[in-house]
Design a protein around this motif. Structure first.
Motif, PDB file in Angstrom:
ATOM      1  N   ASN A 165     -54.210 -63.186  21.903  1.00  0.00           N
ATOM      2  CA  ASN A 165     -54.876 -62.213  21.545  1.00  0.00           C
ATOM      3  C   ASN A 165     -55.070 -61.215  22.581  1.00  0.00           C
ATOM      4  O   ASN A 165     -55.633 -59.576  22.547  1.00  0.00           O
ATOM      5  N   PHE A 166     -54.956 -61.254  23.732  1.00  0.00           N
ATOM      6  CA  PHE A 166     -55.229 -60.659  25.119  1.00  0.00           C
ATOM      7  C   PHE A 166     -54.048 -60.078  25.816  1.00  0.00           C
ATOM      8  O   PHE A 166     -54.191 -59.581  26.747  1.00  0.00           O
ATOM      9  N   LYS A 167     -52.914 -60.220  25.332  1.00  0.00           N
ATOM     10  CA  LYS A 167     -51.775 -59.889  26.041  1.00  0.00           C
ATOM     11  C   LYS A 167     -51.633 -58.380  25.724  1.00  0.00           C
ATOM     12  O   LYS A 167     -51.971 -57.851  24.701  1.00  0.00           O
ATOM     13  N   ARG A 168     -51.201 -57.697  27.064  1.00  0.00           N
ATOM     14  CA  ARG A 168     -50.885 -56.358  26.921  1.00  0.00           C
ATOM     15  C   ARG A 168     -49.522 -55.862  27.429  1.00  0.00           C
ATOM     16  O   ARG A 168     -49.518 -55.237  28.597  1.00  0.00           O
ATOM     17  N   ASP A 169     -48.518 -56.442  26.663  1.00  0.00           N
ATOM     18  CA  ASP A 169     -47.406 -56.280  27.255  1.00  0.00           C
ATOM     19  C   ASP A 169     -46.356 -55.735  26.299  1.00  0.00           C
ATOM     20  O   ASP A 169     -45.061 -55.639  26.555  1.00  0.00           O
ATOM     21  N   ARG A 170     -46.829 -54.853  25.337  1.00  0.00           N
ATOM     22  CA  ARG A 170     -45.749 -54.030  24.470  1.00  0.00           C
ATOM     23  C   ARG A 170     -45.199 -52.978  25.370  1.00  0.00           C
ATOM     24  O   ARG A 170     -44.088 -52.684  25.011  1.00  0.00           O
ATOM     25  N   ASN A 171     -45.868 -52.293  26.196  1.00  0.00           N
ATOM     26  CA  ASN A 171     -45.279 -51.454  27.037  1.00  0.00           C
ATOM     27  C   ASN A 171     -44.991 -52.137  28.465  1.00  0.00           C
ATOM     28  O   ASN A 171     -45.454 -52.979  28.866  1.00  0.00           O
ATOM     29  N   VAL A 172     -43.840 -51.705  29.240  1.00  0.00           N
ATOM     30  CA  VAL A 172     -43.429 -52.140  30.316  1.00  0.00           C
ATOM     31  C   VAL A 172     -43.064 -51.079  31.392  1.00  0.00           C
ATOM     32  O   VAL A 172     -42.506 -50.097  30.949  1.00  0.00           O
TER      33      VAL A 172
END
Length: 419
Positions: free
Chosen positions: A29-36
């Motif tokens: 729930n802590f991944k922040r990889d929608r944007n690169v």
């Protein structure tokens, strides 16, 4: 305490290798990889393949550059310009395992001035790092790094009277443990930094004393995060520290902490960030120094106006150690803006601007810094890259106990070879 941390890390041999993600993170729930971001985006046609060696891959790289600097001594009057030739070999080693990770890194930098040989320097870095994956959502990571460094003339702590730049070593040890329970993530951190400065020589042949700067900084603390949604998490962080100087006569031993609350988030496909605000305090053993405290803040926000452009804003407010006689430290305020644009798949453009202000405690001194820069990266193929970089820095130091004021322009051209 510093030996305990180093020994623990060396015994575990667990340290997280850059760019190696744990397989346990896939449902976090802590991944922040929608944007690169532009800098993070994979470019398979221009990335080094590396050299396979069993369960590891070796990534050798060497960079050669020439730099023009119009104020090598960072002075306000009698500015001296010179050309600097630099050669920087590097070797990164990364494991290819499906679980756990182990890596190492070594680099050197040989810097030669065309006209002012007194500024010639050599620097190097040796590091080992890795990660131990325990169960889903749990891992222990750490690193040990030794560096032989040179203090830049532009540093606010650099003594202007030294005929050569001040050299020092830095031994850094870190240990981090992470445990994730669905919406809750706990992180514990230990880090140890050991600084050892070499004395300088002034223009009359006397000693520029630097032993009073030798110190150990030990940091300990933790962070609690709660995921409000898969895109947003709130957190509480507390980081304590103990700073011990080798010479008791320095009178700068202190204890302190930084307590913050904040959030990390990724809102739609436009904005990603990490913002924290709180309170910081540093208490000194010397009664004349007392304590430094106040508002603490740190932020990094990335904006993605298009898939080809990344705009990054950073800000921070911290307590830093001072060298100036009569002052234990200063509060440093900094903001920055960086823009990266992918003109072509293999042509990257960047521009940045920054502003900082340092307010010294117990003396009358204030430093203001303004910076700007721009760069072009042209990746010819997966083995060769060409770079052109311009950097501007201006410092204005004011007050009865003012430091050095200067303006500095640098233009560098580099060629990197990697395998």
């Amino acid at each position: 305490m510093k030996y305990l941390v180093s020994a623990a890390i060396a015994a575990l041999l667990v340290v997280s290798t850059p760019h190696v993600a744990s397989a346990q993170d896939t449902a976090s729930n802590f991944k922040r990889d929608r944007n690169v971001s532009v800098r993070e985006r994979p470019r398979p046609d221009y990335e080094a393949i590396g050299v396979k060696a069993g369960g590891f891959t070796l990534y050798p790289r060497v960079t050669a550059s020439v730099e023009g600097n119009d104020n090598i001594y960072a002075t306000k009057a009698d500015e001296k310009a010179d050309a600097i030739w630099r050669v920087k070999p590097e070797l990164a080693v990364r494991s290819n395992w499906s679980r756990h990770a182990l890596g190492a890194f070594a680099s050197a930098s040989v810097n030669r001035y065309a006209d002012f040989a007194s500024e010639d320097t050599e620097e190097y870095t040796l590091a080992v790092n890795g990660r131990l994956d325990i169960v889903h959502g749990s891992n222990i990571s750490g690193s040990v790094q030794y560096q032989a460094l040179t203090e830049p003339r532009t540093s606010p702590q650099s003594p202007a009277s030294a005929v050569k730049p001040i050299e020092y070593s830095l031994l850094t040890s870190k240990l981090t443990g992470v445990k994730e329970f669905n919406r809750l993530r706990l992180t514990g951190r230990l880090s140890d930094l050991d600084y050892n400065y070499d004395d300088g020589v002034d223009r009359l042949g006397g000693t520029v004393e630097q032993d009073t700067r030798d110190r150990n900084e030990f940091y300990y603390g933790g962070k609690v995060e709660y995921a409000m949604s898969p895109d947003t998490a709130l957190f509480l962080s507390v980081l304590g520290n103990t700073k011990s100087y080798d010479l008791a006569t320095a009178g700068r031993d202190s204890d302190g902490y930084v307590a913050t609350v904040g959030a990390n988030f990724e809102l739609s496909e436009v904005v990603r960030g990490d913002v924290a605000v709180g309170y910081m305090k540093q208490s000194y053993d010397n009664a004349l120094y007392g304590e430094i405290d106040g508002f603490s803040g740190e932020a990094k926000v990335e904006w993605f106006p298009t898939a080809l452009t990344t705009v990054t804003t950073t800000a921070g407010r911290t307590i830093e150690e001072a060298v100036t006689t009569g002052s234990p430290g200063y509060i440093s305020n900094n903001i920055g803006l960086n823009i990266d644009h992918e003109l072509l798949r293999n042509v990257l453009l960047s521009a940045n601007a920054s502003y900082g202000k340092d307010n010294y405690e117990k003396i009358d001194r204030s430093d203001k810094r303004t910076g700007a820069g721009a760069s072009v990266a042209y990746l010819l193929n997966r083995r060769v890259g060409v770079f052109l970089t311009y950097t501007y820095l201006k410092q204005n130091s004011s007050g009865v106990n003012h430091g050095t004021s200067f303006a500095d322009n640098k233009l560098a051209a580099s060629v990197a070879l990697q395998f």
